[in-house]
Design a protein around this motif. Structure first.
Motif, PDB file in Angstrom:
ATOM      1  N   VAL A 175       1.031  -1.265  -0.085  1.00 37.88           N
ATOM      2  CA  VAL A 175       0.057  -0.125  -0.102  1.00 37.88           C
ATOM      3  C   VAL A 175       1.089   1.134   0.050  1.00 37.88           C
ATOM      4  O   VAL A 175       0.758   2.233  -0.799  1.00 37.88           O
ATOM      5  CB  VAL A 175      -0.834  -0.074   1.116  1.00 37.88           C
ATOM      6  CG1 VAL A 175      -1.791   1.468   1.623  1.00 37.88           C
ATOM      7  CG2 VAL A 175      -2.011  -1.006   0.972  1.00 37.88           C
ATOM      8  N   GLU A 176       1.978   1.506   0.860  1.00 30.50           N
ATOM      9  CA  GLU A 176       2.683   2.508   0.915  1.00 30.50           C
ATOM     10  C   GLU A 176       3.550   2.653  -0.353  1.00 30.50           C
ATOM     11  O   GLU A 176       3.484   3.823  -0.979  1.00 30.50           O
ATOM     12  CB  GLU A 176       3.921   2.259   2.048  1.00 30.50           C
ATOM     13  CG  GLU A 176       4.726   3.475   2.312  1.00 30.50           C
ATOM     14  CD  GLU A 176       5.948   3.708   1.393  1.00 30.50           C
ATOM     15  OE1 GLU A 176       6.318   2.700   0.877  1.00 30.50           O
ATOM     16  OE2 GLU A 176       6.221   4.673   1.074  1.00 30.50           O
ATOM     17  N   ALA A 177       3.735   1.679  -0.968  1.00 35.30           N
ATOM     18  CA  ALA A 177       4.974   1.717  -1.895  1.00 35.30           C
ATOM     19  C   ALA A 177       3.983   2.150  -3.362  1.00 35.30           C
ATOM     20  O   ALA A 177       4.444   2.920  -4.140  1.00 35.30           O
ATOM     21  CB  ALA A 177       5.568   0.658  -2.513  1.00 35.30           C
ATOM     22  N   ALA A 178       2.957   1.537  -3.311  1.00 36.03           N
ATOM     23  CA  ALA A 178       1.942   1.701  -4.599  1.00 36.03           C
ATOM     24  C   ALA A 178       1.530   3.404  -4.482  1.00 36.03           C
ATOM     25  O   ALA A 178       1.303   3.946  -5.300  1.00 36.03           O
ATOM     26  CB  ALA A 178       0.608   1.033  -4.611  1.00 36.03           C
ATOM     27  N   THR A 179       1.290   3.777  -3.016  1.00 37.23           N
ATOM     28  CA  THR A 179       0.885   5.217  -2.940  1.00 37.23           C
ATOM     29  C   THR A 179       1.798   6.288  -3.544  1.00 37.23           C
ATOM     30  O   THR A 179       1.578   7.202  -4.172  1.00 37.23           O
ATOM     31  CB  THR A 179       0.187   5.544  -1.701  1.00 37.23           C
ATOM     32  OG1 THR A 179      -0.644   4.501  -1.292  1.00 37.23           O
ATOM     33  CG2 THR A 179      -0.185   7.145  -1.231  1.00 37.23           C
ATOM     34  N   ARG A 180       3.211   5.836  -2.949  1.00 38.32           N
ATOM     35  CA  ARG A 180       4.160   6.678  -3.305  1.00 38.32           C
ATOM     36  C   ARG A 180       4.776   6.506  -4.737  1.00 38.32           C
ATOM     37  O   ARG A 180       5.100   7.490  -5.328  1.00 38.32           O
ATOM     38  CB  ARG A 180       5.339   6.321  -2.408  1.00 38.32           C
ATOM     39  CG  ARG A 180       6.723   6.942  -2.701  1.00 38.32           C
ATOM     40  CD  ARG A 180       7.590   6.784  -1.377  1.00 38.32           C
ATOM     41  NE  ARG A 180       7.572   5.385  -1.216  1.00 38.32           N
ATOM     42  CZ  ARG A 180       8.531   4.543  -1.744  1.00 38.32           C
ATOM     43  NH1 ARG A 180       9.279   4.870  -2.768  1.00 38.32           N
ATOM     44  NH2 ARG A 180       8.648   3.447  -1.471  1.00 38.32           N
ATOM     45  N   LEU A 181       4.857   5.279  -5.287  1.00 46.47           N
ATOM     46  CA  LEU A 181       5.388   5.389  -6.699  1.00 46.47           C
ATOM     47  C   LEU A 181       4.367   5.321  -7.950  1.00 46.47           C
ATOM     48  O   LEU A 181       4.613   5.410  -8.936  1.00 46.47           O
ATOM     49  CB  LEU A 181       6.061   3.946  -6.788  1.00 46.47           C
ATOM     50  CG  LEU A 181       7.191   3.712  -5.717  1.00 46.47           C
ATOM     51  CD1 LEU A 181       7.713   2.266  -5.565  1.00 46.47           C
ATOM     52  CD2 LEU A 181       8.460   4.631  -5.908  1.00 46.47           C
ATOM     53  N   LYS A 182       3.042   5.176  -7.779  1.00 45.75           N
ATOM     54  CA  LYS A 182       2.098   5.182  -8.614  1.00 45.75           C
ATOM     55  C   LYS A 182       2.361   4.340  -9.826  1.00 45.75           C
ATOM     56  O   LYS A 182       2.498   4.811 -10.863  1.00 45.75           O
ATOM     57  CB  LYS A 182       1.762   6.687  -8.889  1.00 45.75           C
ATOM     58  CG  LYS A 182       1.266   7.663  -7.735  1.00 45.75           C
ATOM     59  CD  LYS A 182       1.241   8.880  -8.090  1.00 45.75           C
ATOM     60  CE  LYS A 182       0.501   9.883  -7.164  1.00 45.75           C
ATOM     61  NZ  LYS A 182       0.950   9.775  -5.717  1.00 45.75           N
ATOM     62  N   PRO A 183       2.230   3.093  -9.559  1.00 45.40           N
ATOM     63  CA  PRO A 183       2.582   2.128 -10.764  1.00 45.40           C
ATOM     64  C   PRO A 183       1.390   2.269 -11.738  1.00 45.40           C
ATOM     65  O   PRO A 183       0.483   2.471 -11.259  1.00 45.40           O
ATOM     66  CB  PRO A 183       3.025   0.785 -10.163  1.00 45.40           C
ATOM     67  CG  PRO A 183       2.220   0.851  -8.737  1.00 45.40           C
ATOM     68  CD  PRO A 183       2.301   2.157  -8.470  1.00 45.40           C
ATOM     69  N   ASP A 184       1.900   1.631 -12.883  1.00 43.02           N
ATOM     70  CA  ASP A 184       0.703   1.255 -13.619  1.00 43.02           C
ATOM     71  C   ASP A 184       0.158  -0.006 -13.499  1.00 43.02           C
ATOM     72  O   ASP A 184      -1.299  -0.383 -13.797  1.00 43.02           O
ATOM     73  CB  ASP A 184       0.991   1.439 -15.335  1.00 43.02           C
ATOM     74  CG  ASP A 184       1.746   2.915 -15.561  1.00 43.02           C
ATOM     75  OD1 ASP A 184       1.322   3.691 -15.437  1.00 43.02           O
ATOM     76  OD2 ASP A 184       3.053   2.634 -16.182  1.00 43.02           O
ATOM     77  N   VAL A 185       0.968  -1.025 -13.212  1.00 44.39           N
ATOM     78  CA  VAL A 185       0.472  -2.391 -12.758  1.00 44.39           C
ATOM     79  C   VAL A 185       1.092  -3.040 -11.505  1.00 44.39           C
ATOM     80  O   VAL A 185       2.234  -2.405 -11.184  1.00 44.39           O
ATOM     81  CB  VAL A 185       0.901  -3.357 -14.013  1.00 44.39           C
ATOM     82  CG1 VAL A 185       0.534  -4.697 -13.702  1.00 44.39           C
ATOM     83  CG2 VAL A 185       0.341  -2.856 -15.484  1.00 44.39           C
ATOM     84  N   ILE A 186       0.417  -3.625 -10.787  1.00 40.60           N
ATOM     85  CA  ILE A 186       0.713  -3.979  -9.467  1.00 40.60           C
ATOM     86  C   ILE A 186       0.715  -5.791  -9.750  1.00 40.60           C
ATOM     87  O   ILE A 186      -0.505  -6.118 -10.054  1.00 40.60           O
ATOM     88  CB  ILE A 186       0.047  -3.657  -8.331  1.00 40.60           C
ATOM     89  CG1 ILE A 186       0.437  -2.195  -8.072  1.00 40.60           C
ATOM     90  CG2 ILE A 186       0.568  -4.397  -7.269  1.00 40.60           C
ATOM     91  CD1 ILE A 186      -0.460  -1.563  -6.891  1.00 40.60           C
ATOM     92  N   VAL A 187       1.691  -6.139  -9.715  1.00 40.82           N
ATOM     93  CA  VAL A 187       1.710  -7.889  -9.575  1.00 40.82           C
ATOM     94  C   VAL A 187       2.057  -8.402  -8.156  1.00 40.82           C
ATOM     95  O   VAL A 187       3.034  -8.016  -7.554  1.00 40.82           O
ATOM     96  CB  VAL A 187       2.764  -8.499 -10.332  1.00 40.82           C
ATOM     97  CG1 VAL A 187       2.903  -9.802 -10.750  1.00 40.82           C
ATOM     98  CG2 VAL A 187       2.626  -7.769 -11.938  1.00 40.82           C
ATOM     99  N   THR A 188       1.101  -8.920  -7.509  1.00 38.65           N
ATOM    100  CA  THR A 188       0.999  -9.394  -6.056  1.00 38.65           C
ATOM    101  C   THR A 188       0.421 -10.845  -5.871  1.00 38.65           C
ATOM    102  O   THR A 188      -0.415 -11.163  -6.524  1.00 38.65           O
ATOM    103  CB  THR A 188       0.325  -8.185  -5.314  1.00 38.65           C
ATOM    104  OG1 THR A 188       0.188  -8.809  -4.027  1.00 38.65           O
ATOM    105  CG2 THR A 188      -1.104  -8.194  -5.797  1.00 38.65           C
ATOM    106  N   ASP A 189       0.994 -11.402  -4.906  1.00 34.10           N
ATOM    107  CA  ASP A 189       0.357 -12.441  -4.540  1.00 34.10           C
ATOM    108  C   ASP A 189      -0.974 -12.144  -3.534  1.00 34.10           C
ATOM    109  O   ASP A 189      -1.045 -10.960  -3.127  1.00 34.10           O
ATOM    110  CB  ASP A 189       1.526 -13.141  -3.158  1.00 34.10           C
ATOM    111  CG  ASP A 189       1.139 -14.583  -3.029  1.00 34.10           C
ATOM    112  OD1 ASP A 189       0.130 -15.036  -3.578  1.00 34.10           O
ATOM    113  OD2 ASP A 189       1.592 -15.351  -2.411  1.00 34.10           O
TER     114      ASP A 189
END
Length: 208
Positions: free
Chosen positions: A39-53
């Protein structure tokens, strides 16, 4: 412009492996190792795609996605998991995931999934497609209709937290926690805390 991707897995070797796979077709922004870090990384980095378990410490991948959607994150989510449960895949897609595939197929299929979701399509591994489509045609189960607060309380109860600890962590009163727990027991048809724990494990809200 190359796609910006964030990966998340609680096993560092898996996260590193995913990073090497996606680096050929996208810019890798980093790797998270639990749901809160995601959550923290996505909020800060604003990726186009998140690949997650799906199953991770702190927050499951699905709960991390729910939280990020609430704060306006528009990243496309691809769930890469060992879990073959059509119910779990259907819930992920209902809640806004763009892709769902199995870890055993990570590699070329992951690159296909990334290309699909970047193009605005949904990718579902062929291994599960028929089962998931049948599941999505059925009415949603009770867990998928829980509010974010109810899921938070369910997760903390399943982790063995006491009412005071839950109240402190969520910054609400003990009475409010007790009320949420009572509602959970009623909605999920549970007669004991142990029943709540079993449901949380089955739904991958907490690790086994």
């Amino acid at each position: 412009m190359r796609t910006r991707i964030l990966v998340a897995d609680d096993h560092s070797m898996v996260a590193d492996g995913l990073g090497r796979i996606v680096a050929d077709v996208a810019d890798l922004l980093g790797a998270a190792h639990d749901g809160r870090e995601l959550v923290e990384a996505a909020t800060r980095l604003k990726p186009d795609v998140i690949v997650t378990d799906v199953e991770m410490p702190e927050l499951s991948g699905i709960d991390a996605m729910r939280h990020l959607r609430m704060v306006g994150c528009t990243a496309r989510f691809i769930f890469l998991t060992m879990h073959r449960s059509p119910e779990l895949a259907a819930e992920a897609l209902r809640l806004g995931a763009s892709g769902y595939l199995l870890k055993e197929d990570a590699g070329e299929e992951l690159l296909v999934a990334i290309k699909a979701v970047v193009g605005g399509r949904t990718y579902l591994t062929p291994r599960l497609t028929a089962h998931v489509l049948r599941q999505m045609a059925a009415p949603p189960d009770a867990v998928s209709t829980l509010s974010d607060r109810q899921r938070q309380v369910l997760r903390l109860v399943a982790l063995g937290k006491r009412m005071k600890e839950i109240a402190s962590e969520l910054d609400i009163s003990v009475r409010t926690v007790e009320g949420h727990k009572a509602q959970l027991m009623d909605r999920l048809g549970c007669e004991s805390t142990a029943d709540l724990v079993r449901i949380a494990i089955k739904q991958h809200i907490v690790p086994q």
